[in-house]
Write a protein that holds these residues in place. Structure first.
Motif, mmCIF file in Angstrom:
data_model
loop_
_atom_site.group_PDB
_atom_site.id
_atom_site.type_symbol
_atom_site.label_atom_id
_atom_site.label_comp_id
_atom_site.label_asym_id
_atom_site.label_seq_id
_atom_site.Cartn_x
_atom_site.Cartn_y
_atom_site.Cartn_z
ATOM 1 N N UNK A 232 0.736 -1.177 -0.006
ATOM 2 C CA UNK A 232 -0.095 0.036 -0.158
ATOM 3 C C UNK A 232 0.960 1.246 0.095
ATOM 4 N N UNK A 233 0.254 2.338 -0.577
ATOM 5 C CA UNK A 233 1.099 3.399 -0.489
ATOM 6 C C UNK A 233 0.171 4.367 0.454
ATOM 7 N N UNK A 234 0.884 5.606 0.707
ATOM 8 C CA UNK A 234 0.075 6.758 1.614
ATOM 9 C C UNK A 234 0.562 6.853 3.111
ATOM 10 N N UNK A 235 -0.073 7.509 3.833
ATOM 11 C CA UNK A 235 0.209 7.494 5.253
ATOM 12 C C UNK A 235 0.261 6.219 5.946
ATOM 13 N N UNK A 245 -0.267 -5.586 2.040
ATOM 14 C CA UNK A 245 -1.464 -5.389 2.370
ATOM 15 C C UNK A 245 -2.433 -5.186 1.602
ATOM 16 N N UNK A 246 -2.028 -4.392 0.495
ATOM 17 C CA UNK A 246 -3.143 -4.388 -0.501
ATOM 18 C C UNK A 246 -3.589 -5.628 -1.450
ATOM 19 N N UNK A 247 -4.850 -5.654 -1.853
ATOM 20 C CA UNK A 247 -4.966 -6.993 -2.702
ATOM 21 C C UNK A 247 -5.870 -6.316 -4.032
ATOM 22 N N UNK A 272 -4.642 -2.346 6.814
ATOM 23 C CA UNK A 272 -3.493 -2.793 6.657
ATOM 24 C C UNK A 272 -3.480 -4.292 6.862
ATOM 25 N N UNK A 273 -4.687 -4.926 6.764
ATOM 26 C CA UNK A 273 -4.939 -6.390 7.248
ATOM 27 C C UNK A 273 -5.562 -7.015 5.907
#
Length: 364
Positions: A232-235, A245-247, A272-273
Motif C-alpha cells: 500500500x502507499x500513503x500515510x 496488505x493491498x489486494x 493494513x490487514x
C-alpha cells in the motif's frame, strides 16, 4: 377505495399471517437461515398490518356505536359523549386508511439491503473534487446519526483536497430504501476556495447508490479468481511499502445478456490487514456483478431519478446546493443543516412522493 374493500384486503392477509406465525417456529424453517430471515421479515410486516387492521375495525365500530347512541339515546350527556367519540374517530378513520393503504403497497425487496455508494467529481475541476468531499462528509454525518456503519473501499483524492472519486459501503437497517433517492447529479453554486478573484462557480458531482448483493444472488466461481498482493502507499509510517496488505483481484466474467467475456479488476487498500482487504474486494466483486446481471432493475431506478451514474454534466442535476442563498433546492432546505447531515426531511418527502405513485399504480 371503500371500507369494505380495505377490510377484504386485510382479511385476505389474516390467513397468511397465521401461516407465517406457525412457519417461523418450525425447526426445519429455522435451520434454513435464508428462508427463516425472509419469513421473519414478512411476519414483522404482516404484524404491522394486522395491528392497523385491529385499530381500523375498532374505529369503524366506535363510529357505528356513536351514531346509534346519537339516534336512539335520550340522555343528553350520553349523546354529547357519543358526539365527541364520533368526531374523534371520524377524524382518525382517513388517517388509518392512509396508513393501511401505504402498508399494502408491495415493498421493494431491495429496500432492506446495505449499499455500495460512489461519489465522483464531475464538471468543475478542483472545485468539483472539493464538493465531492463535502457530499461524502454529509453522508457520513447522516449515517452516523442513523447508527449505520460506513466503510471506505476506494479513494482517489483531488489535487487540492476532496475526492476525484470515493467508493464506500454502508450497512444498517433499510439503508438502500433510505439512500436510493440520492442517485444522480448534485450541483453546487459558490465561490470556491480555489478562486482567487471571487467569482461564482457552478460545479457538479455524481452520486450512485447500489444495493449490495447477497452471495447466493450471483453465480461466481471463487476458484477462478486470480489474486495479487502489493504494498500500500500513503500515510502509515514504517508499515508503508514493507507489508503487502493491498489486494487486487482479477475475474473473467461472462455477460449472460451478450455472451461476451470481460475482465473485472478490483483493488482494495482500505486496511493494513490483507485478509480484510481480500474480503472487502470480494464483496465489491459480488456487488458489481449483481449490478451487471440486474441491469433492467438498475435502469428502472435510473429512469425514475434521471440517471444513476451520469457524466456529471450540470444540466442533469437532481439537486442544487446554493451557497450565496444558503439553501438547497428541489425542494428547498437549509444549506448548512443539510450539509451537516440533516437530510432526513428531504428523503421523507421523496419517499412520500414515490409511495403516492405506487399507490396509484396498485389502485389503492
Amino acid at each position: 377505495m371503500d371500507n369494505n374493500s380495505i377490510l377484504q384486503k386485510l382479511d385476505g392477509l389474516e390467513a397468511r399471517f397465521e401461516e407465517v406465525s406457525t412457519l417461523i417456529t418450525d425447526p426445519d424453517v429455522i435451520s434454513d437461515q435464508q428462508r427463516f430471515v425472509k419469513l421473519t421479515k414478512e411476519y414483522k410486516d404482516l404484524s404491522d398490518i394486522m395491528d392497523a387492521r385491529k385499530r381500523y375495525i375498532a374505529c369503524l365500530n366506535t363510529i357505528k356505536e356513536a351514531k346509534d347512541i346519537i339516534a336512539n339515546e335520550s340522555d343528553p350527556d350520553m349523546r354529547e359523549m357519543a358526539r365527541e367519540e364520533l368526531s374523534m374517530n371520524e377524524e382518525l378513520q382517513p388517517k388509518l386508511e392512509e396508513e393501511i393503504k401505504l402498508a399494502l403497497v408491495p415493498k421493494d425487496p431491495e429496500d432492506a439491503k446495505n449499499v455500495q455508494m460512489e461519489i465522483r467529481a464531475g464538471t468543475g475541476g478542483d472545485e468539483a473534487c472539493l464538493f465531492a468531499g463535502d457530499l461524502f462528509q454529509m453522508y457520513k454525518r447522516f449515517c452516523d446519526s442513523k447508527g449505520w456503519k460506513l466503510s471506505i473501499t476506494s479513494v482517489s483524492e483531488g489535487a487540492v483536497g476532496g475526492y476525484k472519486e470515493i467508493d464506500f459501503a454502508v450497512s444498517g437497517a433499510d439503508v438502500y430504501g433510505t439512500l436510493k433517492y440520492e442517485s444522480g447529479v448534485h450541483r453546487v453554486q459558490r465561490v470556491p476556495a480555489t478562486e482567487t478573484q471571487g467569482r461564482m462557480h457552478t460545479s457538479a458531482a455524481t452520486v450512485a447508490v447500489l444495493p449490495e448483493a447477497d452471495k447466493f444472488e450471483v453465480n461466481i466461481n471463487e476458484g477462478e479468481i486470480k489474486w495479487d498482493t502489493f504494498r500500500s502507499s500513503g500515510a502509515g509510517g514504517q508499515n508503508v511499502n514493507k507489508v503487502e496488505s493491498g489486494v487486487r483481484l482479477r475475474y473473467m466474467w461472462k455477460n449472460p445478456n451478450t455472451g461476451e467475456t470481460e475482465e473485472i479488476l478490483i483493488e482494495c487498500t482500505e486496511t493494513r490487514d490483507q485478509p480484510k482487504n481480500k474480503e472487502r474486494a470480494l464483496s465489491r466483486l459480488y456487488t458489481l456483478i449483481y449490478d451487471k446481471e440486474h441491469q433492467k432493475y438498475m435502469d428502472d431506478i435510473a429512469s425514475r431519478r434521471k440517471s444513476l451514474v451520469s457524466t456529471g454534466d450540470r444540466s442533469a442535476k437532481i439537486r442544487t446546493y446554493n451557497f450565496p442563498q444558503g439553501r438547497v433546492t428541489d425542494p428547498t432546505h437549509d444549506l448548512q443543516g443539510f450539509l451537516g447531515g440533516n437530510i432526513q426531511d428531504m428523503i421523507d418527502a421523496l419517499t412520500v412522493a414515490e409511495n403516492a405513485e405506487r399507490m396509484k399504480e396498485t389502485e389503492l
